[in-house]
Design a protein around this motif. Structure first.
Motif, PDB file in Angstrom:
ATOM      1  N   THR A 165       0.847  -1.192   0.000  1.00  0.00           N
ATOM      2  CA  THR A 165       0.000   0.000   0.000  1.00  0.00           C
ATOM      3  C   THR A 165       0.880   1.239   0.000  1.00  0.00           C
ATOM      4  O   THR A 165       1.829   1.337   0.786  1.00  0.00           O
ATOM      5  CB  THR A 165      -0.913   0.019   1.247  1.00  0.00           C
ATOM      6  OG1 THR A 165      -1.712  -1.151   1.266  1.00  0.00           O
ATOM      7  CG2 THR A 165      -1.817   1.237   1.245  1.00  0.00           C
ATOM      8  N   ASP A 166       0.574   2.179  -0.905  1.00  0.00           N
ATOM      9  CA  ASP A 166       1.265   3.466  -0.953  1.00  0.00           C
ATOM     10  C   ASP A 166       2.773   3.315  -1.069  1.00  0.00           C
ATOM     11  O   ASP A 166       3.540   3.956  -0.342  1.00  0.00           O
ATOM     12  CB  ASP A 166       0.888   4.315   0.271  1.00  0.00           C
ATOM     13  CG  ASP A 166      -0.576   4.717   0.256  1.00  0.00           C
ATOM     14  OD1 ASP A 166      -1.106   4.974  -0.835  1.00  0.00           O
ATOM     15  OD2 ASP A 166      -1.204   4.761   1.336  1.00  0.00           O
ATOM     16  N   HIS A 167       3.194   2.451  -1.988  1.00  0.00           N
ATOM     17  CA  HIS A 167       4.599   2.317  -2.356  1.00  0.00           C
ATOM     18  C   HIS A 167       4.803   2.951  -3.734  1.00  0.00           C
ATOM     19  O   HIS A 167       3.952   2.816  -4.620  1.00  0.00           O
ATOM     20  CB  HIS A 167       5.005   0.840  -2.453  1.00  0.00           C
ATOM     21  CG  HIS A 167       5.301   0.195  -1.136  1.00  0.00           C
ATOM     22  ND1 HIS A 167       4.455   0.258  -0.048  1.00  0.00           N
ATOM     23  CD2 HIS A 167       6.365  -0.553  -0.732  1.00  0.00           C
ATOM     24  CE1 HIS A 167       4.975  -0.418   0.953  1.00  0.00           C
ATOM     25  NE2 HIS A 167       6.133  -0.912   0.573  1.00  0.00           N
ATOM     26  N   ARG A 168       5.901   3.602  -3.922  1.00  0.00           N
ATOM     27  CA  ARG A 168       6.243   4.097  -5.247  1.00  0.00           C
ATOM     28  C   ARG A 168       6.475   2.916  -6.179  1.00  0.00           C
ATOM     29  O   ARG A 168       6.907   1.840  -5.746  1.00  0.00           O
ATOM     30  CB  ARG A 168       7.483   4.989  -5.187  1.00  0.00           C
ATOM     31  CG  ARG A 168       7.249   6.265  -4.374  1.00  0.00           C
ATOM     32  CD  ARG A 168       8.454   7.180  -4.423  1.00  0.00           C
ATOM     33  NE  ARG A 168       8.241   8.353  -3.597  1.00  0.00           N
ATOM     34  CZ  ARG A 168       7.551   9.445  -3.971  1.00  0.00           C
ATOM     35  NH1 ARG A 168       7.032   9.498  -5.184  1.00  0.00           N
ATOM     36  NH2 ARG A 168       7.403  10.457  -3.143  1.00  0.00           N
ATOM     37  N   THR A 169       6.214   3.137  -7.465  1.00  0.00           N
ATOM     38  CA  THR A 169       6.259   2.030  -8.411  1.00  0.00           C
ATOM     39  C   THR A 169       7.645   1.398  -8.464  1.00  0.00           C
ATOM     40  O   THR A 169       7.778   0.168  -8.521  1.00  0.00           O
ATOM     41  CB  THR A 169       5.834   2.511  -9.809  1.00  0.00           C
ATOM     42  OG1 THR A 169       4.534   3.101  -9.727  1.00  0.00           O
ATOM     43  CG2 THR A 169       5.797   1.356 -10.789  1.00  0.00           C
ATOM     44  N   TRP A 170       8.696   2.209  -8.437  1.00  0.00           N
ATOM     45  CA  TRP A 170      10.042   1.626  -8.556  1.00  0.00           C
ATOM     46  C   TRP A 170      10.390   0.779  -7.325  1.00  0.00           C
ATOM     47  O   TRP A 170      11.077  -0.232  -7.451  1.00  0.00           O
ATOM     48  CB  TRP A 170      11.092   2.709  -8.795  1.00  0.00           C
ATOM     49  CG  TRP A 170      11.435   3.577  -7.630  1.00  0.00           C
ATOM     50  CD1 TRP A 170      10.866   4.771  -7.298  1.00  0.00           C
ATOM     51  CD2 TRP A 170      12.467   3.337  -6.654  1.00  0.00           C
ATOM     52  NE1 TRP A 170      11.456   5.281  -6.168  1.00  0.00           N
ATOM     53  CE2 TRP A 170      12.445   4.432  -5.763  1.00  0.00           C
ATOM     54  CE3 TRP A 170      13.398   2.323  -6.455  1.00  0.00           C
ATOM     55  CZ2 TRP A 170      13.314   4.529  -4.674  1.00  0.00           C
ATOM     56  CZ3 TRP A 170      14.269   2.406  -5.374  1.00  0.00           C
ATOM     57  CH2 TRP A 170      14.232   3.494  -4.502  1.00  0.00           C
ATOM     58  N   ARG A 171       9.878   1.156  -6.168  1.00  0.00           N
ATOM     59  CA  ARG A 171      10.114   0.356  -4.968  1.00  0.00           C
ATOM     60  C   ARG A 171       9.303  -0.934  -5.003  1.00  0.00           C
ATOM     61  O   ARG A 171       9.779  -1.996  -4.584  1.00  0.00           O
ATOM     62  CB  ARG A 171       9.767   1.165  -3.723  1.00  0.00           C
ATOM     63  CG  ARG A 171      10.757   2.263  -3.414  1.00  0.00           C
ATOM     64  CD  ARG A 171      12.002   1.720  -2.746  1.00  0.00           C
ATOM     65  NE  ARG A 171      11.757   1.349  -1.356  1.00  0.00           N
ATOM     66  CZ  ARG A 171      12.673   0.824  -0.566  1.00  0.00           C
ATOM     67  NH1 ARG A 171      13.899   0.578  -1.024  1.00  0.00           N
ATOM     68  NH2 ARG A 171      12.395   0.516   0.691  1.00  0.00           N
ATOM     69  N   LEU A 172       8.082  -0.846  -5.493  1.00  0.00           N
ATOM     70  CA  LEU A 172       7.256  -2.044  -5.674  1.00  0.00           C
ATOM     71  C   LEU A 172       7.946  -3.012  -6.621  1.00  0.00           C
ATOM     72  O   LEU A 172       8.055  -4.217  -6.343  1.00  0.00           O
ATOM     73  CB  LEU A 172       5.888  -1.632  -6.232  1.00  0.00           C
ATOM     74  CG  LEU A 172       4.951  -2.747  -6.678  1.00  0.00           C
ATOM     75  CD1 LEU A 172       4.356  -3.451  -5.467  1.00  0.00           C
ATOM     76  CD2 LEU A 172       3.839  -2.181  -7.565  1.00  0.00           C
ATOM     77  N   ALA A 189      -0.463  -7.688  -5.107  1.00  0.00           N
ATOM     78  CA  ALA A 189      -1.493  -6.658  -5.126  1.00  0.00           C
ATOM     79  C   ALA A 189      -0.871  -5.346  -4.692  1.00  0.00           C
ATOM     80  O   ALA A 189       0.074  -5.324  -3.904  1.00  0.00           O
ATOM     81  CB  ALA A 189      -2.651  -7.034  -4.194  1.00  0.00           C
ATOM     82  N   VAL A 190      -1.408  -4.244  -5.219  1.00  0.00           N
ATOM     83  CA  VAL A 190      -0.949  -2.927  -4.809  1.00  0.00           C
ATOM     84  C   VAL A 190      -2.175  -2.031  -4.662  1.00  0.00           C
ATOM     85  O   VAL A 190      -3.073  -2.041  -5.501  1.00  0.00           O
ATOM     86  CB  VAL A 190       0.066  -2.333  -5.808  1.00  0.00           C
ATOM     87  CG1 VAL A 190      -0.499  -2.250  -7.218  1.00  0.00           C
ATOM     88  CG2 VAL A 190       0.552  -0.969  -5.341  1.00  0.00           C
ATOM     89  N   THR A 226      -2.479  -7.273  -9.071  1.00  0.00           N
ATOM     90  CA  THR A 226      -3.822  -6.701  -9.039  1.00  0.00           C
ATOM     91  C   THR A 226      -3.769  -5.305  -8.443  1.00  0.00           C
ATOM     92  O   THR A 226      -3.132  -5.085  -7.407  1.00  0.00           O
ATOM     93  CB  THR A 226      -4.773  -7.583  -8.209  1.00  0.00           C
ATOM     94  OG1 THR A 226      -4.884  -8.861  -8.832  1.00  0.00           O
ATOM     95  CG2 THR A 226      -6.155  -6.960  -8.112  1.00  0.00           C
ATOM     96  N   LEU A 227      -4.428  -4.369  -9.115  1.00  0.00           N
ATOM     97  CA  LEU A 227      -4.457  -2.978  -8.681  1.00  0.00           C
ATOM     98  C   LEU A 227      -5.775  -2.699  -7.960  1.00  0.00           C
ATOM     99  O   LEU A 227      -6.852  -2.979  -8.474  1.00  0.00           O
ATOM    100  CB  LEU A 227      -4.316  -2.058  -9.895  1.00  0.00           C
ATOM    101  CG  LEU A 227      -4.279  -0.548  -9.655  1.00  0.00           C
ATOM    102  CD1 LEU A 227      -3.134  -0.179  -8.724  1.00  0.00           C
ATOM    103  CD2 LEU A 227      -4.133   0.187 -10.988  1.00  0.00           C
TER     104      LEU A 227
END
Length: 321
Positions: A165-172, A189-190, A226-227
């Motif tokens: 939850t609430d992670h930047r895309t590059w960190r995800l 999931a994000v 999954t978004l």
């Protein structure tokens, strides 16, 4: 009800909308919360979302209320076996870290992750949750350590699937690469804030991050992710005169989008809220909305969006407004 598989083909089968229980047991009282959970289940809803710190910001609340209430409902309805439960770890205030949040958030170190899930399981009255989110990125801890700590919960059967939850895309993406490289379960999931209106340009992402093109592009390339979107209806601001637009969306660019949204709603014989939800669920990257409702009427309105289909022309008008 419509359904989909969480995390590509490897996660649980869930309803296409998720019921958010953030305010259950605090600003939404217990009888109303139970009525909402009952109505959701009667409609075929199987996916509910909570956290280990909701809603600690309400005066007098401790952050335990949502999980405790959900646990009581699961037991009283014998619903655990047919309900996919998601909760979160990482953002609960830790008094040992001080008094200022988010600086005192428990974080995503291995001891905090283990203590967090143990607390959630105790409050929920279960020995397993289906989906655990890492809530808020924790730069104080090595990413490898967080990945390994979360994977350990899946390995021992305490958790079914993992999300962020609430992670930047590059960190995800980096966390998923790290997990894959070590043969460990990673994020499937994000969850981020996601609605039809766009935030004002140049706005710095705060702790509650908006879904952006970078995340949508990443999700489109990774069907095993999954978004999910929270804040989809902006706490009623689309339809209630007493609820002004949040500041981040109150800018000239929203005027055209609101006008087209109202036009499409009139054409469909639907509410603007239903069009927003249908737009999210039916896009190129389908989004699972996390419904934040406080009355059965609001829930029924949202559930009706499941059967609303926007034609290609309507969707193009909404996208390009």
């Amino acid at each position: 009800m419509h359904y989909r598989t969480l995390g590509g083909d490897q996660g649980p089968r869930v309803s296409a909308v998720c019921l958010g229980t953030l305010s259950f047991g605090t600003t939404v009282d217990a009888p109303t919360s139970f009525a909402l959970l009952d109505r959701f289940a009667e409609a075929g809803g199987t996916f509910v979302d909570t956290a280990n710190h909701c809603a600690r910001w309400v005066p007098g609340a401790r952050g335990d209320e949502s999980e405790l209430l959900l646990g009581r409902w699961l037991r009283s309805r014998d619903a655990a076996g047919r309900t996919v439960v998601a909760t979160k770890v990482g953002a609960r205030p830790d008094p040992a870290r001080g008094t200022g949040w988010p600086a005192n958030a428990e974080g995503l170190g291995a001891p905090a992750v283990r203590a967090g899930i143990e607390g959630s399981l105790r409050r929920l009255g279960t020995d397993r949750v289906d989906l655990l989110y890492a809530h808020l990125d924790d730069r104080r801890v090595r990413l490898d350590d967080t990945v390994e700590a979360l994977a350990g919960l899946v390995r021992d059967g305490t958790v079914g699937s993992l999300g962020a939850t609430d992670h930047r895309t590059w960190r995800l993406a980096e966390a998923r690469r790290t997990a894959a490289g070590r043969g460990l379960p990673g994020f499937r999931a994000v969850q981020r804030r996601h609605t039809y209106l766009r935030p004002r340009q140049g706005l710095t992402q705060d702790l509650d991050m908006d879904t952006d093109e970078e995340l949508l592009d990443y999700a489109a390339e990774h069907p095993d992710l999954t978004l999910l979107g929270y804040g989809t209806l902006m706490a009623g601001a689309y339809s209630r005169a007493d609820r002004p637009l949040p500041e981040r969306y109150d800018h000239p660019g929203s005027v055209a989008r609101l006008r087209v949204l109202a036009e499409v709603a009139a054409e469909c014989g639907a509410t603007v809220n239903q069009v927003v939800l249908a737009w999210l669920m039916g896009g190129p990257v389908p989004v699972v909305p996390v419904l934040g409702v406080s009355s059965p009427a609001q829930l029924d309105e949202s559930l009706a969006a499941l059967d609303l289909r926007l034609d290609p022309v309507q969707r193009a008008r909404l996208d390009t407004a």
